[in-house]
Design a protein around this motif. Structure first.
Motif, mmCIF file in Angstrom:
data_model
loop_
_atom_site.group_PDB
_atom_site.id
_atom_site.type_symbol
_atom_site.label_atom_id
_atom_site.label_comp_id
_atom_site.label_asym_id
_atom_site.label_seq_id
_atom_site.Cartn_x
_atom_site.Cartn_y
_atom_site.Cartn_z
ATOM 1 N N UNK A 1 0.828 -1.205 0.000
ATOM 2 C CA UNK A 1 0.000 0.000 0.000
ATOM 3 C C UNK A 1 0.864 1.258 0.000
ATOM 4 N N UNK A 2 1.929 1.248 0.779
ATOM 5 C CA UNK A 2 2.838 2.394 0.839
ATOM 6 C C UNK A 2 3.510 2.620 -0.508
ATOM 7 N N UNK A 3 3.917 1.531 -1.160
ATOM 8 C CA UNK A 3 4.574 1.644 -2.464
ATOM 9 C C UNK A 3 3.622 2.168 -3.532
ATOM 10 N N UNK A 4 2.338 1.960 -3.339
ATOM 11 C CA UNK A 4 1.334 2.501 -4.263
ATOM 12 C C UNK A 4 1.188 4.000 -4.072
ATOM 13 N N UNK A 5 1.326 4.461 -2.829
ATOM 14 C CA UNK A 5 1.024 5.857 -2.531
ATOM 15 C C UNK A 5 2.212 6.801 -2.689
ATOM 16 N N UNK B 1 11.463 3.870 4.225
ATOM 17 C CA UNK B 1 10.930 2.560 4.595
ATOM 18 C C UNK B 1 10.928 1.619 3.398
ATOM 19 N N UNK B 2 10.532 2.129 2.256
ATOM 20 C CA UNK B 2 10.493 1.280 1.065
ATOM 21 C C UNK B 2 11.895 0.821 0.677
ATOM 22 N N UNK B 3 12.849 1.716 0.706
ATOM 23 C CA UNK B 3 14.211 1.357 0.353
ATOM 24 C C UNK B 3 14.776 0.374 1.361
ATOM 25 N N UNK B 4 14.461 0.548 2.633
ATOM 26 C CA UNK B 4 14.974 -0.353 3.669
ATOM 27 C C UNK B 4 14.383 -1.745 3.559
ATOM 28 N N UNK B 5 13.237 -1.858 2.863
ATOM 29 C CA UNK B 5 12.569 -3.143 2.723
ATOM 30 C C UNK B 5 12.626 -3.690 1.305
ATOM 31 N N UNK B 6 13.641 -3.225 0.548
ATOM 32 C CA UNK B 6 13.911 -3.813 -0.744
ATOM 33 C C UNK B 6 13.094 -3.307 -1.906
ATOM 34 N N UNK B 7 12.381 -2.187 -1.736
ATOM 35 C CA UNK B 7 11.575 -1.664 -2.828
ATOM 36 C C UNK B 7 12.369 -0.688 -3.706
ATOM 37 N N UNK B 8 13.527 -0.244 -3.250
ATOM 38 C CA UNK B 8 14.327 0.696 -4.032
ATOM 39 C C UNK B 8 13.626 2.028 -4.148
ATOM 40 N N UNK B 9 14.072 2.847 -5.081
ATOM 41 C CA UNK B 9 13.435 4.151 -5.315
ATOM 42 C C UNK B 9 12.179 3.938 -6.121
ATOM 43 N N UNK B 10 11.068 4.515 -5.666
ATOM 44 C CA UNK B 10 9.790 4.376 -6.364
ATOM 45 C C UNK B 10 9.338 5.727 -6.860
#
Length: 222
Positions: free
Chosen positions: A167-171, A213-222
């Protein structure tokens, strides 16, 4: 009379649907927002989307709406408790702006852009919107993004954490886009300069924390 969100695809949900209470618990992970919600909202109309409900624990997200003429009430689907919590804070934020004189299509105060001039919305991509609508989208979804961070900090278990990160990666990326559009184009009166300025600082902080948070959890730059 308006039928809320009732349609061929959205049905009234049971008033004792377990996700109603679960969504309230998720919202309470942000105590200040929870207290504000209980002061501003007195009626929640619950709905179910059968297609989403069939996904069970894999359902993610919610549909919601509120009407300017019905202050204190909102409509939302309850098939995903995380999404339902997001919908509660999302519609509360819309109600706050309306109470301050900012409607979707125009503003009595704070925002002074010509309502006939369209801008890029971070949410609605089918057409450009007046600046008041763009600000509504950014304001309400920054509340949602901030709630995502509070829910994430208290996530119970790996699957819940992953769902909140999704959800965070969507927003975050669309709110980053909205932030840039506001910085380029929003115009305000004197009270709006203070209000929007404070909001923009908070918004930037929420987005920076969300990106971290996203980068720390492997989502990289979004």
């Amino acid at each position: 009379p308006r039928r809320g969100m009732l349609s061929d695809t959205l049905l009234a949900a049971a008033l004792d649907h377990p996700n109603i209470e679960a969504g309230g618990v998720f919202l309470s992970r942000w105590p200040d927002a929870y207290r504000q919600f209980t002061r501003l909202i007195d009626t929640v109309h619950p709905y179910t989307d059968p297609d989403q409900a069939r996904l069970g624990k894999h359902a993610l997200g919610s549909s919601s709406h509120s009407y300017e003429e019905h202050f204190g009430s909102l409509h939302a689907t309850v098939d995903d408790p995380l999404g339902f919590a997001q919908a509660l804070i999302h519609e509360m934020a819309h109600q706050k702006l309306r109470a301050l004189g900012v409607s979707m299509e125009s503003a009595e105060r704070l925002i002074t852009n010509d309502p006939s001039q369209p801008f890029e919305s971070p949410i609605r991509k089918d057409r450009k919107r007046p600046m008041s609508a763009v600000f509504h989208a950014q304001y309400s979804f920054i509340y949602v993004t901030a709630l995502d961070l509070h829910m994430l900090a208290q996530a119970a278990g790996r699957q819940e954490r992953q769902n909140i990160l999704m959800l965070l990666a969507r927003n975050v990326p669309r709110m980053q886009s909205g932030q840039e559009e506001l910085e380029r184009h929003i115009q305000t009166d004197e009270a709006g300069r203070l209000f929007v300025g404070a909001f923009m600082k908070w918004s930037q902080d929420v987005l920076q924390r969300g990106q971290a948070e996203l980068e720390a959890n492997g989502y990289g730059s979004v």
